[in-house]
Design an enzyme around this catalytic site. Sequence first.
Site: not given
Length: 1010
Positions: A65-66, A138
Site C-alpha cells: 500500500e505504501h 517503505e
Amino acid sequence: MTLTHGFEFIREAHVPELNTHARLYRHARTGAELLSLENDDENKVFGITFRTPPADSTGLPHILEHVVLAGSAKYPLKDPFFEMVKGSLATFINAMTYPDKTVYPAASTNLQDFYNLLDVYADAVFHPLMTPEKLAQEGWHYELDSPDGPLTFKGVVFNEMKGAYSSPDNLLDRTSRRALFPDTTYGVDSGGDPAVIPDLTYEQFRAFYQAYYHPSNALLYFYGDDDPQERLRRMDAYLAPFERAAVDSAVALQAPFDAPRQARQPYSANGDGAAPRAFVEVNWLLPEYDDPALVMALGVLADCLVDTPASPLRKALIDSGLGEEVLGGFSTYTRQMTFSAGLKGVAVGDAEKVEPLILDTLAQLAADGIDPAMIAAVVNTTEFQLRENNTGRAPRGLGLLLRALSTWLHGRDPLAPLAFEAPLAAFKAALADDPATLSGLIRRYLLDNPHRVTVILEPDAELARRQEADEAERLAAAHAALSPDEARAIIEQAADLKRRQETPDPPEVIALLPSLRREDLEPRHKPIPLAEHTLAGARVLSHDLFTNGIVYLDLGLDLSGLPAGLLPFAPLFGQALLEMGTEAEDFVRLSQRIGRTTGGIHATTLVAPVRKGPGARGQGPGEERSSLEPGTWNLEPDSGALVSYLILRGKATTAQAPAMLDILRDVLTTVRLDNQERFRQMVLEAKAGAEAQLSPAGHVLADTRLRAHLHPAFAVEEALNGVSQLLFLRRLAEEVERDWPGVLARLEQLRAALVARAGVIANVTVDEASYRAFEPRLEAFLAELPAQEGARGQVPGSREERSSPGTWPLEPGPFPQREGLSFPSPVNYVAKGANLYDLGYSRHGSLAVIANVLGADYLMSKIRIQGGAYGAFARFSPNAGTLTFLSYRDPNLAATLRAYDGAADFLRALDLSDAALTPAIVGAIGRIDAYQLPDAKGYTSLVRHLTNETDASLQAYRDEVLGTTVADFHALAEVVARVAEVGDVVVLGSGEAMANANADGVGLEITKVM
Ligand SMILES: [Zn+2]
C-alpha cells in the site's frame, strides 16, 4: 448484451433513505465490478479496492500500500501521494490496509480535482514503479555505515508497526482477531509484525502485487454528484491494457470451534511505578453479513450491552471494580462478524475473574431480559444516527463504501447493506412481536456459541528488552554471515538509497502531476450564516443552515478566570453533568432518557488563542510572554489572549428539541455530584483512556505540550487534554480515595462558578424557521439558569489557589525549555518550535503555504523518507503565532532535531517556480476550505466568533495565501533560523533514546509519564 463504455449493467436499486440511486456494473473484458452511487452530494468519493489476503505476517499488503503510492509509470515522482496531499483540494485522501483488503479512496468537492486524484490513484495501483529500493525504503532494509559498524534495520512500515505493537490496545485487537480466526487469512497480520517484516523478500513482494492488483480482483466505487457515465468512461480507459485473469483471493470461512479457547499475549509495560495491569477480552465469532435485519438486531444488542453508561454489561464490569475501562463492541469488517467485551486495567491476579463475570451477566440478562427502557434508548439512538448520517470529517460516501464492502468483498450483493429502513422496520416488528427477542440473540450467538476466545494481555516488564535482544541477535548473526563483498554491497545500497532519497524530483517530473491552477481557486472567503441574539441576558448565536430537521445546540460555559486549581477538573465535570444522575433520576435513568429523546449529548472543551486586531480584547502582540517568567501564563479573563469554554453539545429532531432542553436544565441545576463510587469509575476510565492515547496520538500530545510552552491558550489546552491531564487524573484517582469531601467540594465550586447565565453562550445550528420556533423554548431554558455565577472568587480559599503551593496547581509549573516525557515505546514523537510573534514576525497567510511546503517537501523527505519515521508535520497557528515541527513514530531523536534546524537553509535555498508554488497554495486553500457538515459549520462559526476571527480577517488571510510568492519563503527563513537557536523542544517516547540523546548533548529534562 449492450455495453456502456465496456461495462455491462448488472442491477440497480433506489435507496430513498440515502437519496441515492445505486447501479452495479461489471467490466466485460476484465471482470472488475463497479458500484455507482448517484446523488446530489458535492463531496464526491471514489475508491479502488483489491482483495489482498496475506499468507504471513510480513506486512506485505501494508508495505505494498505504501509502495504503490510512491511513484508510477505516468507519475514517476518519489512520492506522488504526498504531492497530492500537499497540492490538491482533497477532502479525503488516504489508503487503508485491512486484514483482507486494501482500499484506495479519495474525495473532493471540486470536479477537476476529483478527476486529477482518480488519475493519480488509478496509475498508482495499476502501474506502480515496483523496485527493490521502494521495498527497502517503505518496508525494511539493512543499514551499515562501515564494515565493522553495527547492522541495523530501517524502514517506514517497520517503525510504524513497532509503534503499533507497543500500544496495548492495538496489540489486543490484533491478538483477538488472530485467535478468533486461526485457520484463515485473519490468523496472520496484514499490517506486519516487526519481528517478521524482515523475512519479506522482493520476489514475494512482486508476486503478491501481480497476483492481486489486477482489475479482475478489483472493486471500483463512485459516489456523489459527478456524471455517472463519465465514471464508466474513465475507468474503462484505465482498464484498457488488461485482460481477464483468474485471481484466487477468496477469504475462507473460519470453521467453528467445538469449545471455547483462551489465548495469552505479553505486552511491554514498565516494571516499576504503578502495579502492572492486564487487559482481558472475551471474543465471539458471529455469522456472515447476510441478513441486514440480523445485523441491525446484533448491532442494537451490542449497543444495549456495552455502548452507553447505562448498558448492563458495561455497568456490571465497571461496578465489579475489577478493571478501569470497558472494551469491545460489535464489528462487521471481517467476513464473519464478531462481538467482544472485556476490561482493561485489571490487576494481574484478577484476570481470570473477568470471563465468568461476563458470562454470568449475559446469562442473567438472557433469563431476565434487557430493560425495555434501555432497548428503547438504543433503538432511538440507532435510528437517529442512521438518518442523520453524520460521518464527521470523513465523507459520507466513504462510510457507504466500507458498508458495501462487508458483503461485496465476499462475492455478495453490495447493495444489500446500504438501505436501512427495511431492516430497521423488521427489527422493530420483531421486537414488538417478542419483547424478549434480544434475550434469544444473547443465548444463540453468545452463551450457546462455543466459538469464543478469551484473550488475556499480560504486562511484561522484560518484553521490550527481550525484543531488542532478539533483534540485536538476529542482526549480529546476519552481520557475521556477511562476506566482505556482501557487507560492501549493503553499505553501497544504503548510500545509494540515501542519494536517491536526497535528490529532489526534477521540476519537469513534478510538473507531470495534474494540478489545479490558481484561477481555479475560489478567491472569496465563504461566510457561514451567523446571527447574534441576547436571550434572558445570555449570548446566543444562530446559524441558518439546512440540517434535515435536526437542531444542533452547543451550550458553552465560560472557564476563564477559574482558579487554576479547578481548571483541570473541567473535562470530568462536563462528563459528570451527563453521567452522574440528577436529584430525580439516577445515572442509568438519565442516560436512557438522553438516548430515548435526543441524538446524544456530550461534553467537550474549547480552548483557542484569540486573534489580535480591531475588536480584540487584549493589547498588542507578543506581550503575554515577555512580561512573565517562562512557563507561567496570565490566565486572567481580560488578558484577551485566549478563550476557554466547557461545551455541552447536543442534537435532537426539532420535535425532540424541547425535551433536550429539559435534560440540559435538569443536569445543570440538579446534578448529583456526591456519588463517590460513580465518580471514581469515571476518573479511572478517563485515566485509562488518556494512557491509551500516548502511542496513537503521541505527536498531538507532544505538540500540545510544546505549544503550551509558547502560548497561554495551549497551556490551558494542555492542562485539560494533554499529558498534564493524564498526570492530574492519576493524582485525582488517589485523591478520590483519600479525601473525597475535598474533591466533592471542588466539583461543587465548579458548578457554582460555571452554571450562570452571564457566562453562558448558546450556539444553535438549524434553518431559520426552525430556529424561530425553538427560540422561545431556549429563552425559557436560559431564564431558568442562575443569573449570577454563584461563587466565582467567593468560594472560601478559591481565589488564593493560584498562589497556594501544593494543592492542584496548574500542571506543571514552569516548563523546562527542553523536555523529555518517557513511556514504554520503541519509537519517539519529537517536537520543536517557537512563537514567531515573539520573534518579531506578524500574522500572514503565506505561512499556511510555507508550513505546507515545509511539512510535505522538507520534513517528509528528511524525517520519513530518509529517517524512516512514519510521519512528519509542520504546524502553524495564525492566532497564536506558534510554528512547530513534529515527527510520528520516529526511530531517531537527535538526528530529527538536527533536521528541524536545517529548515531555514532549505527555505533560503528554495527556488520555486510559479508552477511549483501553485500546488502548495492549492493545498493550503484546501485545508482552509475543509468540507464540513452543517453541525461542524455552526461550531466553526462559534469558534471564529469567540476568537475575534471575522469574515474580513479571513478574507485578508485568504488573499495573503493566494498571493504568496517565493519572496515570502526567503523572508521567513531568517525567522526560522531563530527557531533553531531559541526554540523549545518536547520529546515523547523512549526513555532510553532520551538518555542516549542527552549523552550527545541534547539536554532534555526527563519526566516519566508511564
Ligand atoms: Zn502504514
